[in-house]
Design a protein around this motif. Structure first.
Motif, PDB file in Angstrom:
ATOM      1  N   THR A  40       0.833  -1.208   0.000  1.00 36.91           N
ATOM      2  CA  THR A  40       0.000   0.000   0.000  1.00 36.91           C
ATOM      3  C   THR A  40       0.864   1.253   0.000  1.00 36.91           C
ATOM      4  OG1 THR A  40      -1.796  -1.134   1.167  1.00 36.91           O
ATOM      5  CG2 THR A  40      -1.795   1.277   1.239  1.00 36.91           C
ATOM      6  N   GLU A  41       1.897   1.275   0.852  1.00 33.50           N
ATOM      7  CA  GLU A  41       2.778   2.441   0.913  1.00 33.50           C
ATOM      8  C   GLU A  41       3.559   2.615  -0.382  1.00 33.50           C
ATOM      9  OE1 GLU A  41       2.711   4.712   3.204  1.00 33.50           O
ATOM     10  OE2 GLU A  41       1.207   3.568   4.305  1.00 33.50           O
ATOM     11  N   LEU A  42       4.071   1.522  -0.943  1.00 33.35           N
ATOM     12  CA  LEU A  42       4.834   1.618  -2.185  1.00 33.35           C
ATOM     13  C   LEU A  42       3.961   2.115  -3.330  1.00 33.35           C
ATOM     14  CD1 LEU A  42       6.976  -1.653  -1.962  1.00 33.35           C
ATOM     15  CD2 LEU A  42       7.787   0.695  -1.670  1.00 33.35           C
ATOM     16  N   CYS A  43       2.730   1.633  -3.390  1.00 36.77           N
ATOM     17  CA  CYS A  43       1.818   2.137  -4.423  1.00 36.77           C
ATOM     18  C   CYS A  43       1.615   3.642  -4.268  1.00 36.77           C
ATOM     19  CB  CYS A  43       0.473   1.414  -4.344  1.00 36.77           C
ATOM     20  SG  CYS A  43       0.491  -0.242  -5.057  1.00 36.77           S
ATOM     21  N   GLY A  44       1.525   4.106  -3.021  1.00 34.15           N
ATOM     22  CA  GLY A  44       1.373   5.534  -2.781  1.00 34.15           C
ATOM     23  C   GLY A  44       2.577   6.335  -3.233  1.00 34.15           C
ATOM     24  N   PHE A  45       3.785   5.801  -2.999  1.00 36.77           N
ATOM     25  CA  PHE A  45       4.997   6.492  -3.431  1.00 36.77           C
ATOM     26  C   PHE A  45       4.985   6.720  -4.943  1.00 36.77           C
ATOM     27  CE2 PHE A  45       7.879   4.686   0.200  1.00 36.77           C
ATOM     28  CZ  PHE A  45       7.220   5.492   1.111  1.00 36.77           C
ATOM     29  N   TYR A  46       4.700   5.662  -5.702  1.00 38.13           N
ATOM     30  CA  TYR A  46       4.787   5.752  -7.162  1.00 38.13           C
ATOM     31  C   TYR A  46       3.605   6.490  -7.770  1.00 38.13           C
ATOM     32  CZ  TYR A  46       8.572   2.373  -6.677  1.00 38.13           C
ATOM     33  OH  TYR A  46       9.749   1.745  -6.321  1.00 38.13           O
ATOM     34  N   SER A  47       2.427   6.358  -7.180  1.00 44.77           N
ATOM     35  CA  SER A  47       1.242   6.990  -7.766  1.00 44.77           C
ATOM     36  C   SER A  47       1.257   8.507  -7.620  1.00 44.77           C
ATOM     37  CB  SER A  47      -0.032   6.427  -7.137  1.00 44.77           C
ATOM     38  OG  SER A  47      -0.106   6.749  -5.755  1.00 44.77           O
ATOM     39  N   SER A  48       2.197   9.046  -6.846  1.00 48.77           N
ATOM     40  CA  SER A  48       2.316  10.500  -6.719  1.00 48.77           C
ATOM     41  C   SER A  48       2.640  11.143  -8.061  1.00 48.77           C
ATOM     42  CB  SER A  48       3.414  10.852  -5.713  1.00 48.77           C
ATOM     43  OG  SER A  48       4.700  10.496  -6.220  1.00 48.77           O
ATOM     44  N   GLY A  49       3.255  10.357  -8.967  1.00 44.13           N
ATOM     45  CA  GLY A  49       3.600  10.860 -10.293  1.00 44.13           C
ATOM     46  C   GLY A  49       5.008  11.390 -10.416  1.00 44.13           C
ATOM     47  N   ASP A  50       5.721  11.531  -9.305  1.00 43.39           N
ATOM     48  CA  ASP A  50       7.091  12.052  -9.352  1.00 43.39           C
ATOM     49  C   ASP A  50       8.127  10.955  -9.564  1.00 43.39           C
ATOM     50  OD1 ASP A  50       6.234  14.685  -8.876  1.00 43.39           O
ATOM     51  OD2 ASP A  50       6.227  14.362  -6.707  1.00 43.39           O
ATOM     52  N   VAL A  51       7.848   9.766  -9.044  1.00 40.66           N
ATOM     53  CA  VAL A  51       8.813   8.666  -9.098  1.00 40.66           C
ATOM     54  C   VAL A  51       8.540   7.853 -10.359  1.00 40.66           C
ATOM     55  CG1 VAL A  51       9.871   6.778  -7.815  1.00 40.66           C
ATOM     56  CG2 VAL A  51       8.746   8.646  -6.587  1.00 40.66           C
ATOM     57  N   LYS A  52       9.252   8.204 -11.430  1.00 40.01           N
ATOM     58  CA  LYS A  52       9.027   7.566 -12.722  1.00 40.01           C
ATOM     59  C   LYS A  52      10.242   7.825 -13.605  1.00 40.01           C
ATOM     60  CE  LYS A  52       6.592  11.651 -14.443  1.00 40.01           C
ATOM     61  NZ  LYS A  52       5.312  12.170 -14.988  1.00 40.01           N
ATOM     62  N   GLY A  53      10.267   7.209 -14.786  1.00 41.27           N
ATOM     63  CA  GLY A  53      11.374   7.458 -15.710  1.00 41.27           C
ATOM     64  C   GLY A  53      11.648   6.265 -16.596  1.00 41.27           C
ATOM     65  N   ASP A  54      12.863   6.248 -17.153  1.00 47.46           N
ATOM     66  CA  ASP A  54      13.235   5.170 -18.066  1.00 47.46           C
ATOM     67  C   ASP A  54      13.666   3.910 -17.325  1.00 47.46           C
ATOM     68  OD1 ASP A  54      12.758   6.658 -20.409  1.00 47.46           O
ATOM     69  OD2 ASP A  54      14.744   7.590 -20.288  1.00 47.46           O
ATOM     70  N   THR A  55      14.569   4.070 -16.336  1.00 46.90           N
ATOM     71  CA  THR A  55      15.207   2.895 -15.743  1.00 46.90           C
ATOM     72  C   THR A  55      15.139   2.919 -14.225  1.00 46.90           C
ATOM     73  OG1 THR A  55      16.750   2.810 -17.605  1.00 46.90           O
ATOM     74  CG2 THR A  55      17.334   1.543 -15.644  1.00 46.90           C
ATOM     75  N   HIS A 189      15.209   9.221  -7.874  1.00 48.01           N
ATOM     76  CA  HIS A 189      14.641   8.867  -6.570  1.00 48.01           C
ATOM     77  C   HIS A 189      15.242   7.586  -6.001  1.00 48.01           C
ATOM     78  CE1 HIS A 189      11.604  11.736  -7.986  1.00 48.01           C
ATOM     79  NE2 HIS A 189      11.372  11.946  -6.700  1.00 48.01           N
ATOM     80  N   LEU A 190      15.434   7.610  -4.707  1.00 48.97           N
ATOM     81  CA  LEU A 190      15.884   6.467  -3.922  1.00 48.97           C
ATOM     82  C   LEU A 190      14.701   5.969  -3.103  1.00 48.97           C
ATOM     83  CD1 LEU A 190      18.294   4.731  -2.817  1.00 48.97           C
ATOM     84  CD2 LEU A 190      18.580   6.498  -1.061  1.00 48.97           C
ATOM     85  N   VAL A 191      14.352   4.702  -3.273  1.00 48.52           N
ATOM     86  CA  VAL A 191      13.255   4.087  -2.518  1.00 48.52           C
ATOM     87  C   VAL A 191      13.850   2.949  -1.701  1.00 48.52           C
ATOM     88  CG1 VAL A 191      11.017   2.928  -2.632  1.00 48.52           C
ATOM     89  CG2 VAL A 191      11.598   4.678  -4.339  1.00 48.52           C
ATOM     90  N   LEU A 192      13.741   3.045  -0.385  1.00 48.32           N
ATOM     91  CA  LEU A 192      14.320   2.047   0.513  1.00 48.32           C
ATOM     92  C   LEU A 192      13.242   1.384   1.355  1.00 48.32           C
ATOM     93  CD1 LEU A 192      17.464   3.897   1.960  1.00 48.32           C
ATOM     94  CD2 LEU A 192      17.337   2.377  -0.021  1.00 48.32           C
ATOM     95  N   VAL A 193      13.408   0.082   1.564  1.00 46.31           N
ATOM     96  CA  VAL A 193      12.586  -0.682   2.501  1.00 46.31           C
ATOM     97  C   VAL A 193      13.552  -1.398   3.435  1.00 46.31           C
ATOM     98  CG1 VAL A 193      10.921  -2.547   2.796  1.00 46.31           C
ATOM     99  CG2 VAL A 193      10.718  -0.992   0.840  1.00 46.31           C
ATOM    100  N   LEU A 194      13.455  -1.088   4.730  1.00 47.40           N
ATOM    101  CA  LEU A 194      14.425  -1.595   5.704  1.00 47.40           C
ATOM    102  C   LEU A 194      13.715  -2.110   6.947  1.00 47.40           C
ATOM    103  CD1 LEU A 194      16.687   1.525   5.399  1.00 47.40           C
ATOM    104  CD2 LEU A 194      17.479  -0.758   4.810  1.00 47.40           C
ATOM    105  N   ALA A 195      14.220  -3.202   7.501  1.00 48.64           N
ATOM    106  CA  ALA A 195      13.735  -3.695   8.785  1.00 48.64           C
ATOM    107  C   ALA A 195      14.478  -2.960   9.897  1.00 48.64           C
ATOM    108  CB  ALA A 195      13.958  -5.194   8.901  1.00 48.64           C
ATOM    109  N   LEU A 196      13.748  -2.381  10.836  1.00 45.47           N
ATOM    110  CA  LEU A 196      14.352  -1.671  11.964  1.00 45.47           C
ATOM    111  C   LEU A 196      14.338  -2.550  13.214  1.00 45.47           C
ATOM    112  CD1 LEU A 196      12.803   1.909  11.623  1.00 45.47           C
ATOM    113  CD2 LEU A 196      14.895   0.995  10.590  1.00 45.47           C
ATOM    114  N   GLY A 197      15.394  -2.404  14.012  1.00 47.33           N
ATOM    115  CA  GLY A 197      15.474  -3.141  15.263  1.00 47.33           C
ATOM    116  C   GLY A 197      15.631  -4.637  15.083  1.00 47.33           C
ATOM    117  N   VAL A 255      10.831   7.329   0.333  1.00 48.60           N
ATOM    118  CA  VAL A 255      11.225   7.762  -0.996  1.00 48.60           C
ATOM    119  C   VAL A 255      11.935   9.099  -0.847  1.00 48.60           C
ATOM    120  CG1 VAL A 255       8.949   8.804  -1.437  1.00 48.60           C
ATOM    121  CG2 VAL A 255      10.479   8.324  -3.352  1.00 48.60           C
ATOM    122  N   ALA A 256      13.122   9.226  -1.462  1.00 46.98           N
ATOM    123  CA  ALA A 256      13.932  10.435  -1.355  1.00 46.98           C
ATOM    124  C   ALA A 256      14.378  10.858  -2.741  1.00 46.98           C
ATOM    125  CB  ALA A 256      15.155  10.198  -0.468  1.00 46.98           C
TER     126      ALA A 256
END
Length: 263
Positions: A40-55, A189-197, A255-256
């Protein structure tokens, strides 16, 4: 050339993609609710329209292909970069529809629903298969994992289930985040998914070490890599009964945008 790190060698010896998928990702697994929240969160990141491109380059986690479904309609090609051959093989098996391939249909259906059913699950799976154009083997030396050499900078770097595994200390973690940033164009854009703790997870009968990270450390590393965080979410652990297989507290995704080059 620096030698292979002890952590990397341990994972190469003991990590089996099929054990990880059966324990943590299978649709009957105990962590399904967390997977749905992350998608759900990842879909939100990409659907913003900013995170896109060729590769887009997916750095690590090549047995976690389901997490690429939210991104695949926003990029023309996806490159898989991985340090474990068993993960690369799991990806090839699924892409080629070979016997024994992991079933990612549930993740595809979840993403289709989150996107308003623009596609059906089978179409989503075929779209992702068609977008993956190449595989690159990463290295992990005695200092820190090494980003693959690319002919040109890319629009997005996505990483999941990688940094915590091969980095043995915070300095190494910060170095590889900078390596990832170096692969990006300015404005990429840098998209990270990390386990904390998290300090360990089980792969079959083997207990594998994980670098224990906190949110402040991750935020500082991303900033030091020349990137500005645009959105983030700390997904608290839902399932409290499976500490025998993994001891994470939450999953942190962000997403950064890269604003500057750093050395």
């Amino acid at each position: 050339m620096a030698s292979r790190s002890a952590r990397c060698l341990l994972y190469e010896k003991l990590y089996k993609a099929e054990h990880i998928l059966a324990t943590y990702i299978h649709e009957d697994a105990e962590f399904l609710e967390e997977i749905q929240l992350l998608l759900t969160e990842l879909c939100g990141f990409y659907s913003s329209g900013d995170v896109k491109g060729d590769t887009l380059i997916h750095y690590g986690g090549c047995d976690y292909l389901g997490y690429l479904f939210p991104a695949c309609r926003f990029f023309k090609e996806i490159i898989l970069a991985e340090f474990l051959e068993t993960r690369l093989q799991a990806a090839r098996t699924w892409i080629n529809k070979e016997p024994g391939a992991f079933d990612w249909s549930l993740a595809a259906r979840i993403v289709c629903e989150l996107e308003g059913n623009r596609e059906i699950g089978i179409e989503k799976e075929e779209s992702l298969r068609g977008k993956i154009t190449k595989f690159i083997k990463c290295e992990a030396n005695e200092d820190h994992p090494v980003a693959p050499k690319l002919p040109a900078q890319v629009d997005c770097v996505f990483s999941t289930s990688f940094l915590e595994l091969v980095c043995t200390d915070v300095d190494g973690f910060c170095k590889v985040v900078k390596d990832m940033s170096s692969l990006l164009k300015i404005g990429g854009h840098l998209v990270l998914v990390l386990a904390l703790g998290c300090t360990f997870w089980m792969c079959g009968t083997f207990k594998l070490p994980v670098l224990c990270l906190d949110k402040e450390c991750v935020i500082a590393a991303v900033s030091d890599a020349g990137c500005v965080i645009k959105e983030s979410k700390d997904i608290k652990r839902v399932n409290q009964t499976k500490y025998s297989v993994i001891d994470y507290d939450s999953v942190f995704c962000l997403v950064a945008c890269k604003e500057t080059n750093v050395q």
